[in-house]
Design an enzyme around this catalytic site. Structure first.
Site, short mmCIF file in Angstrom:
data_model
loop_
_atom_site.label_atom_id
_atom_site.label_comp_id
_atom_site.label_asym_id
_atom_site.label_seq_id
_atom_site.Cartn_x
_atom_site.Cartn_y
_atom_site.Cartn_z
N CYS A 144 14.21 10.17 5.43
CA CYS A 144 14.71 9.93 7.37
C CYS A 144 16.22 9.78 8.27
O CYS A 144 15.65 10.74 9.24
CB CYS A 144 14.17 7.97 7.49
SG CYS A 144 15.02 6.88 6.30
N GLY B 141 7.65 5.16 7.62
CA GLY B 141 6.86 6.43 7.74
C GLY B 141 7.29 6.85 9.27
O GLY B 141 7.75 6.77 9.42
N SER B 142 6.33 8.17 10.25
CA SER B 142 6.27 8.45 10.86
C SER B 142 6.37 7.67 12.15
O SER B 142 5.37 6.95 11.97
CB SER B 142 5.05 9.51 11.21
OG SER B 142 4.00 9.07 11.01
N THR B 143 6.67 8.14 13.07
CA THR B 143 6.82 7.04 15.17
C THR B 143 5.66 7.88 15.06
O THR B 143 4.86 6.50 15.21
CB THR B 143 8.19 8.31 15.61
OG1 THR B 143 9.33 7.60 14.57
CG2 THR B 143 7.63 7.50 16.65
N GLU C 43 10.55 1.64 9.91
CA GLU C 43 11.49 2.36 10.43
C GLU C 43 11.07 3.66 9.97
O GLU C 43 9.85 4.15 9.52
CB GLU C 43 12.25 1.82 8.73
CG GLU C 43 12.24 0.61 8.67
CD GLU C 43 14.20 1.01 9.20
OE1 GLU C 43 14.04 1.27 10.23
OE2 GLU C 43 14.57 -0.59 9.12
N LYS D 135 1.08 -1.05 -0.12
CA LYS D 135 0.10 0.07 0.05
C LYS D 135 0.38 1.22 0.30
O LYS D 135 1.35 1.92 0.91
CB LYS D 135 -0.83 0.10 0.69
CG LYS D 135 -1.66 0.91 0.68
CD LYS D 135 -2.12 1.66 2.46
CE LYS D 135 -1.62 2.84 3.25
NZ LYS D 135 -1.86 3.98 2.12
N GLU E 69 11.18 16.35 14.56
CA GLU E 69 12.02 15.99 13.06
C GLU E 69 11.55 17.25 12.16
O GLU E 69 10.18 17.23 11.83
CB GLU E 69 10.88 15.00 12.64
CG GLU E 69 12.06 14.58 11.24
CD GLU E 69 12.21 12.78 10.72
OE1 GLU E 69 10.62 12.75 11.07
OE2 GLU E 69 12.56 12.16 9.89
N THR F 48 2.54 7.26 13.77
CA THR F 48 1.59 6.47 12.63
C THR F 48 2.18 5.05 13.05
O THR F 48 1.71 3.77 13.30
CB THR F 48 2.03 6.19 11.13
OG1 THR F 48 1.68 7.74 10.83
CG2 THR F 48 1.05 5.44 10.15
N GLY F 49 4.18 4.83 13.45
CA GLY F 49 4.23 3.29 13.70
C GLY F 49 3.81 2.90 15.02
O GLY F 49 3.74 1.57 14.83
#
Ligand code: NAD
Length: 470
Positions: A279, A222-224, A244, A171, A376, A226-227
């Site tokens: 990143c 992706g972003s922390t 990651e 996706k 970030e 969303t992770g």
């Protein structure tokens, strides 16, 4: 008419009823239509991947290796088409360290991954018995990708998954789905139906993937923030995870570093590659007081020679920020820093026009406590932080929840390595930054992620261990 792109399920391209506009960030125009897959489409993609799994996992290893090599051929043969799609949806230049480089790199990465092996390891093998550790594919792997390197990051996910014998549902980000969907479509000729599927759509499809009982592993970049959501909903069925996530890499310049042209060039591109939307870019630059002014002057002079423009123009070295939300975030971080006393050495306000062009922005007299240092920024704005004591600088660099990359710059390699070992991050470069390679494991510590990608350790993340005692 604007072209509508399909999802790919069980080897077939399918149009969806609904679509999402994909905007070219260089001019604000809709450039293509992203399919808006439904959760029923996702279910069918997972079913196709489940059905294809035993066949793919059961193939002789040499056949899967050959297929992955053919995927590298397909990427190589389609560099121009895929690169142009990336430039139009992502905003980076075609040339230089831009989209052709991304697709060429993706092909090379694919070929390298094809050549990796995970042979059986014997823990005991003598006249008393044999204990053998085998690596087995996990099942259906879902890949969720971000918008900064759409094709490259998809390749980092898909290739080790396929090479190890898993099937995949991919996706892409709704901001940059087009090159990825086209790539998956092109790859169907080298794979049995259902081995590699792609669904695209709003973020809700990502949520549905995270909670889907038919998916065995998620590889997410992706972003922390969303992770953490992915990890929480994956707990439901105890999915395997490789995450990651975000980074806020510190580069520390020691007083003995030689600020020659080559070094300035490496520092600049370590921070501004892909407009800082990387990143593991330099996001905080710690510079010793004795060389602070010289470094600032030289970076400003270098930045003045870098051409920003539409990625389709041959002379552009940097393109746009990819989306409006990120553009507004960079703008606001810079404005807030300026209002708190930061000195803007160059840039500092958006470039007028329809595109999301933001100038190279260097900020001096900044410190921790300012959001542009603590968080970030993921854009073309670099805070340059002064320090006097190296132990204090190491402490300041480590005092951050992120732990992706870092770098130390010095003319004394021993000194640099000693400092590197004190940095809390997954990768440290000496006198360079962000130079990832397919044979070296890469991943974050602290809140920058879980697990690693690349090399045999990265490949092993797409397997489970089975030990046979005989
Ligand atoms: P993002 O987290 O907003 O989105 C990433 C992907 O997750 C997209 O495909 C999105 O549709 C999907 N998604 C959104 N909500 C979801 C949910 N609730 N559940 C599941 N999936 C969901 O990140 P982004 O803005 O696309 O990318 C930028 C971030 O990615 C930065 O923080 C950057 O540092 C990070 N990044 C990390 C690496 C790395 O290797 N560590 C590489 C590139 C980018």
């Amino acid at each position: 008419m604007t072209q509508a792109y399909p999802i790919i399920i069980d080897g077939k391209s399918e149009t969806t009823a609904a679509h999402i506009d994909v905007i070219n960030p260089a001019n604000g125009q809709v450039f293509a239509l992203c399919p808006a897959a439904t959760s029923a489409d996702l279910d069918r993609a997972v079913d196709a991947a489940r059905l294809a799994f035993p066949l793919w996992a059961g193939k002789p290893d040499a056949e899967r290796k050959a297929a992955v090599n053919t995927l590298a051929d397909i990427l190589e043969a389609n560099i121009s088409e895929l690169a142009e799609l990336i430039t139009r949806e992502q905003g980076k230049p075609m040339g230089g360290l831009g989209s052709q480089w991304e697709v060429g790199g993706a092909a090379a990465w694919t070929r390298f991954t094809a050549g990796l092996d995970l042979p059986v390891e014997y823990i005991q093998d003598d006249d008393k018995g044999r204990v053998a550790m085998h690596r087995k594919p996990i099942g259906v792997v879902a890949s969720i990708t971000p918008w900064n390197f759409p094709v490259m990051i998809a390749i980092w996910h898909i290739m080790p998954a396929l090479r190890a014998g898993n099937t995949v549902v991919l996706k892409p980000s709704p901001y940059t789905p087009i090159a990825t969907l086209r790539m998956v479509e092109l790859m169907q000729e080298a794979l049995p139906p259902g081995v590699l599927n792609a669904v695209a759509g709003p973020d809700e499809i990502g949520q549905a993937i995270s909670a889907h009982p038919g998916i065995d592993k998620i590889v997410f970049t992706g972003s922390t923030r969303t992770g953490k959501h992915v990890m929480a909903s994956a707990a439901n069925s105890l999915k395997r995870l490789t995450l990651e996530l975000g980074g806020n890499d510190a580069a520390i310049l020691l007083p003995d570093v030689t600020l020659d042209e080559a070094t300035i060039e490496k520092i600049f591109w370590g921070a501004f590659l892909n407009n800082g939307q990387v990143c593991a870019a330099i996001k905080r630059l710690y510079v010793h007081d004795s060389i602070y002014d010289e470094l600032c002057d030289k970076l400003v002079a270098y930045a003045a020679g870098v051409k920003i423009g539409d990625g389709m123009s041959a002379d552009s070295q940097l393109g746009t920020i990819q989306n409006k939300m990120q553009f507004e975030r960079v703008k606001s971080l810079v404005e807030t820093a300026r209002n708190s006393g930061a000195r803007i050495l160059c840039g500092g306000a958006p470039i007028e026009g329809d595109g999301l062009f933001y100038p190279i922005t260097l900020l001096a007299d900044v410190q921790e406590g300012m959001a542009i240092v603590d968080e970030e920024q993921f854009g073309p704005a670099l805070p340059i932080i002064r320090y006097t004591d190296i132990d204090e600088a190491i402490g300041r660099a480590n005092d951050n929840p992120n732990g992706l990359g870092g770098s130390v710059w010095s003319s004394s390699p021993d000194k640099a390595v000693a400092i590197a070992s004190q940095l809390e991050c997954g990768t440290v470069w000496i006198n360079s930054h962000a130079m990832v390679r397919p044979d070296a494991p890469f991943g974050g510590v602290k809140q920058s992620g879980i697990g690693v990608e690349f090399g045999t350790l990265g490949l092993a993340e797409f397997t489970t261990v089975q030990v046979i005692h005989q």
